[in-house]
Write an enzyme that holds these catalytic residues in place. Structure first.
Site, PDB file in Angstrom:
ATOM      1  N   PHE A   1       0.784  -1.327  -0.041  1.00 50.51           N
ATOM      2  CA  PHE A   1      -0.003   0.115  -0.129  1.00 50.51           C
ATOM      3  C   PHE A   1       0.794   1.330  -0.030  1.00 50.51           C
ATOM      4  CE2 PHE A   1      -2.317  -3.280   2.301  1.00 50.51           C
ATOM      5  CZ  PHE A   1      -3.213  -3.785   1.427  1.00 50.51           C
TER       6      PHE A   1
ATOM      7  N   ARG B   1      -8.146  -0.540 -21.166  1.00 46.33           N
ATOM      8  CA  ARG B   1      -8.135  -2.048 -21.597  1.00 46.33           C
ATOM      9  C   ARG B   1      -8.078  -2.776 -20.266  1.00 46.33           C
ATOM     10  NH1 ARG B   1      -4.543  -5.488 -25.480  1.00 46.33           N
ATOM     11  NH2 ARG B   1      -6.149  -7.253 -25.937  1.00 46.33           N
ATOM     12  N   ILE B   2      -9.016  -3.471 -19.955  1.00 42.30           N
ATOM     13  CA  ILE B   2      -8.920  -4.573 -18.741  1.00 42.30           C
ATOM     14  C   ILE B   2      -8.299  -5.978 -18.936  1.00 42.30           C
ATOM     15  CG2 ILE B   2     -10.448  -5.464 -16.689  1.00 42.30           C
ATOM     16  CD1 ILE B   2      -9.876  -2.475 -16.789  1.00 42.30           C
TER      17      ILE B   2
ATOM     18  N   GLY C   1      -3.892   1.977 -15.099  1.00 42.10           N
ATOM     19  CA  GLY C   1      -3.919   1.658 -13.915  1.00 42.10           C
ATOM     20  C   GLY C   1      -5.002   1.301 -13.029  1.00 42.10           C
TER      21      GLY C   1
ATOM     22  N   GLU D   1      -5.250   1.613  -7.637  1.00 46.37           N
ATOM     23  CA  GLU D   1      -5.749   2.911  -6.752  1.00 46.37           C
ATOM     24  C   GLU D   1      -6.924   3.332  -6.946  1.00 46.37           C
ATOM     25  OE1 GLU D   1      -1.560   3.892  -4.869  1.00 46.37           O
ATOM     26  OE2 GLU D   1      -1.539   4.061  -7.070  1.00 46.37           O
TER      27      GLU D   1
END
Ligand code: MOS
Length: 727
Positions: free
Chosen positions: A239, A615-616, A690, A693
């Site tokens: 984290f 894109r995932i 990304g 987060e």
């Protein structure tokens, strides 16, 4: 399975069965266990250390203090070190919890027993303690940061004359929003094992960036980086607190050198609260000026965060205001409040995360004042290009994210008045989500064997986000193999260098390098098969021309060429991709909460998060990241705070017992994570951005906005605990 398929985590079973070996699980022959003794005063100096009783403890080998710890070869200044001083190098105490002695023993138990018997005398000075989180006081004492390397942007930004625009605006809202310090609580505390062989150092570390540890320690000892090998096979959550080099990594290596034996330090939970980073307390003064339809003319955002006595850590919350909405003027300022506290650091969804708490609360206040739907207010201020620079976006589908999220939630049809359900008042709120896009140079190597198995080698690290699962998927897509055939070797500076596992950056950087390495293998195999590399496709363990009915088996091609394997390499260099574009990820989060006003209870009832993140690669692991982010956001909204005791000059909690974080009972099953269809071909060849987060952003404001809807109470201080809600 390949890109786009919801492959479950391939490291899931080894992690839940204990087969995955973390740094704290490792032992090497002749290893010593080390335990820190930490300062009990927040400011002053160590005047004497009596080691006799500790050394009399059976098994205790050595007690190292500033008197006999060898000195660093370099003055530490800035990253990769988490702060610019190293404990045990002088007698000064800069914060409570600072390491002042390191006890080395044959067993952990002996080291712990010894640590209790080290007797230290201090000369205490009056510490500088954080002031109350109230605006006029903070404004008076806040400092403009010096450039110490712990911030990366200008502390001040202006576009147009925001103060004048604000003065002229038809509608104005202004508020001060605060959030307390919060600690990272990864399941695995930080740990390090340092071992010397001659002048070569091997370090096993729980880290988000093996190369940072390598470079920093090489500098510390004045040796070249190739004499330092850093290995991190599994990191049990991070984290952000494992992104830089903290004292234990440097001190374990120094101690191992001093005693000529390997040294292992596994931090206690108390240590995690004593000398590791945390998200500092942040207070934000925010003002919006708009016309009577809510079109923004001015945004001013003034942020003060807590930092240590030695360094300026800056939490760039103003980035939210800089990037999210079109406005013709803005004035943004970042300052710090210095105190005798441990050094803060980045924590999951830093920067925009805290920034959106203020901005998205203020936007809701503006919507309420104008009687405009909060979603329409966002749409009215939609930024078609980067509001600060005017640059085009690499890709942005936030409008789609708003629309699809609103539809999934039923936002447009929600009851406009709060609804009563027994003791509960039900409220709805929404906020935008936003996260920076960080990209780091990365390299990868891929070896394809004749039996149709392959191994990817890349020096990134897995912190539990799905890294190990998605990179084989990316290679599988190119090589036409099941991803189960593709192994991944990572977490070692002997592998091709890859970026850190922070900043939600891995998919773009490392993923693109893996993609390129797989494409390189395919091209090389094509040449061996006398096929034009550009036209070759691989599927079902064969290589052939696109559109052809069949191809040649991998084994046949290699056998024919007299090869047993084909090795490809790939790299990603951010400088080569997307120059001139602004890059962000975006989203919208819609929440329903219940408030029991008599007991002050606040419950999360349902959430829809709708995201524009490129894109995932793997919808399952991506969903898990966003879901985890939403839960993280709920923690920020309703639970988390690391209370600081000003009389003791320390964080009160030294273990998880006093720390409220969300558990299963706090989280409703009705959470929808939705991704809009999007490919960002500027950010990286992988098309993705990304996701680690983004989900944690916006949530706190959405919750506070829902609380306002339910109760009419505008809460500007996090977390929203019962005392703030009780009638
Ligand atoms: Mo995260 S704060 O980028 O580890």
């Amino acid at each position: 399975m390949s890109i786009g398929e919801p492959l479950p985590r391939i490291d899931g079973s080894i992690k839940v069965t204990g087969a995955a070996r973390y740094t704290a699980d490792l032992r090497v022959p002749n290893m010593l266990h080390a335990v820190f003794v930490t300062a009990i005063i927040p400011a002053g100096r160590v005047t004497s250390v009596d080691k006799r009783e500790a050394l009399a403890e059976p098994g205790v080998v050595r007690v190292l203090t500033h008197d006999d710890m060898p000195r660093s070869k370099v003055a530490i200044a800035g990253p990769p070190f988490a702060h610019s001083f190293l404990p045990l190098q002088d007698d000064e105490v800069r914060h409570e919890g600072q390491p002042v002695a390191l006890v080395l023993a044959e067993t952990l138990e002996a080291a712990e027993a010894g640590a209790k018997k080290v007797s230290i005398r201090y000369e205490a000075r009056t510490p500088k303690t954080p002031v109350a989180p109230l605006w006029p006081e903070l404004d008076r004492i806040a400092l403009t940061p010096k450039n110490t390397g712990y911030f990366f942007l200008e502390p001040e930004f202006a576009k147009g004359d925001a103060n004048e625009e604000l003065r002229l605006a038809k509608t104005r809202v202004e508020g001060v929003y605060s959030q307390p310090s919060r600690h990272h609580n990864p399941m695995e505390p930080s740990a390090v094992l340092a071992q010397w062989e001659g002048d070569a150092l091997t370090v096993y570390a729980s880290t988000q960036h093996v190369y940072a540890v390598q470079r920093g320690l090489a500098a510390l000892f004045g040796i070249s980086s190739d004499r330092v090998r850093v290995i991190s096979k599994h990191t049990g959550g991070a984290f952000g607190v494992k992104g830089l080099i903290w004292p234990q990594e440097a001190l374990a290596a120094l101690a191992a050198k001093t005693v000529g034996r390997p040294v292992r330090v596994v931090l206690s939970r108390a240590n995690m609260y004593s000398f590791l980073g945390y998200q500092p307390r942040i207070v934000q003064k925010m003002a919006l000026g708009a016309d009577d339809r809510g079109v923004l003319a001015a945004v001013t955002h003034d942020v003060v965060n807590l930092t240590s006595m030695t360094d300026d850590f800056i939490e760039f919350a103003t980035e939210a205001s800089k990037s999210l909405y079109a406005t013709r003027s803005m004035y943004l300022r970042q300052r710090a409040e210095r105190a005798h506290v441990p050094m803060p650091t980045a924590m999951r969804a830093p920067v925009e995360g805290p920034g959106l708490w203020a901005l998205e609360s203020a936007m809701d206040e503006l919507a309420v004042d104008l009687g405009v739907d909060p979603l329409d207010l966002r749409l009215a201020n939609y930024a078609e290009s980067d509001p600060a620079t005017g640059a085009p976006w690499s890709s942005k589908k936030l409008r789609e994210a708003y629309e699809e999220g609103a539809r999934l939630f039923g936002w447009r049809d929600r009851p406009r008045a709060p609804r009563r359900e027994g003791d509960w008042i039900i409220g709805h709120g929404m906020a935008s989500c936003l996260m920076g896009t960080f990209r780091f140079p990365s390299r990868a190597q891929l070896t394809l064997r004749r039996d149709g198995t392959a191994v990817i080698a890349t020096g990134t690290q897995d912190i539990g986000t799905g890294t190990l699962t998605i990179f084989p998927q990316i290679a599988a897509d190119v090589l036409g193999l099941p991803s189960g055939n593709i192994a991944l070797e990572l977490g070692d500076t002997n592998l091709p260098e890859a970026g850190p596992a922070y900043g939600s950056s891995s998919t773009m950087g490392v993923g693109a390098a893996v993609l390129a390495a797989a494409q390189d293998v395919r091209s090389k195999l094509a040449r061996l098969a006398n096929l034009a590399p550009k036209e070759a496709v691989m599927t079902g363990g064969r290589i052939g021309l696109a559109g052809a009915a069949y191809g040649l088996p991998i084994a046949d091609v290699m056998d024919h060429a007299g090869e047993t394997e084909v090795i490809g390499t790939g790299a990603f260099d951010p400088a080569q991709h997307g120059a001139g574009y602004s890059m962000r990820t975006f989203g919208a989060v819609f929440v329903e909460v219940g408030v029991d006003p008599e007991l002050g209870l606040l419950r999360l009832r349902r959430v829809v998060g709708s995201y524009s993140a490129g894109r995932i690669i793997n919808p399952r692991t991506a969903r898990a990241q966003l879901l985890g982010g939403i839960i993280w956001g709920w923690g920020m909204a309703a639970m988390e705070q690391s209370a600081f005791d000003v009389s003791l000059g320390r964080f009160l909690a030294k273990n998880l017992a006093g720390v409220a974080i969300p558990v299963n009972a706090d989280i409703p099953p009705d959470i929808t994570v939705h991704f809009v269809a999007e490919t960002d071909d500027k950010a990286s060849p992988i098309g993705g951005k990304g996701v680690g987060e983004l989900g944690a952003t916006g949530v706190a404001a959405a919750v506070a906005n829902a609380v306002f809807h339910a109760t009419g109470k505008r809460i500007r201080d996090l977390p929203i605990t019962p005392d703030k809600l009780v009638v």
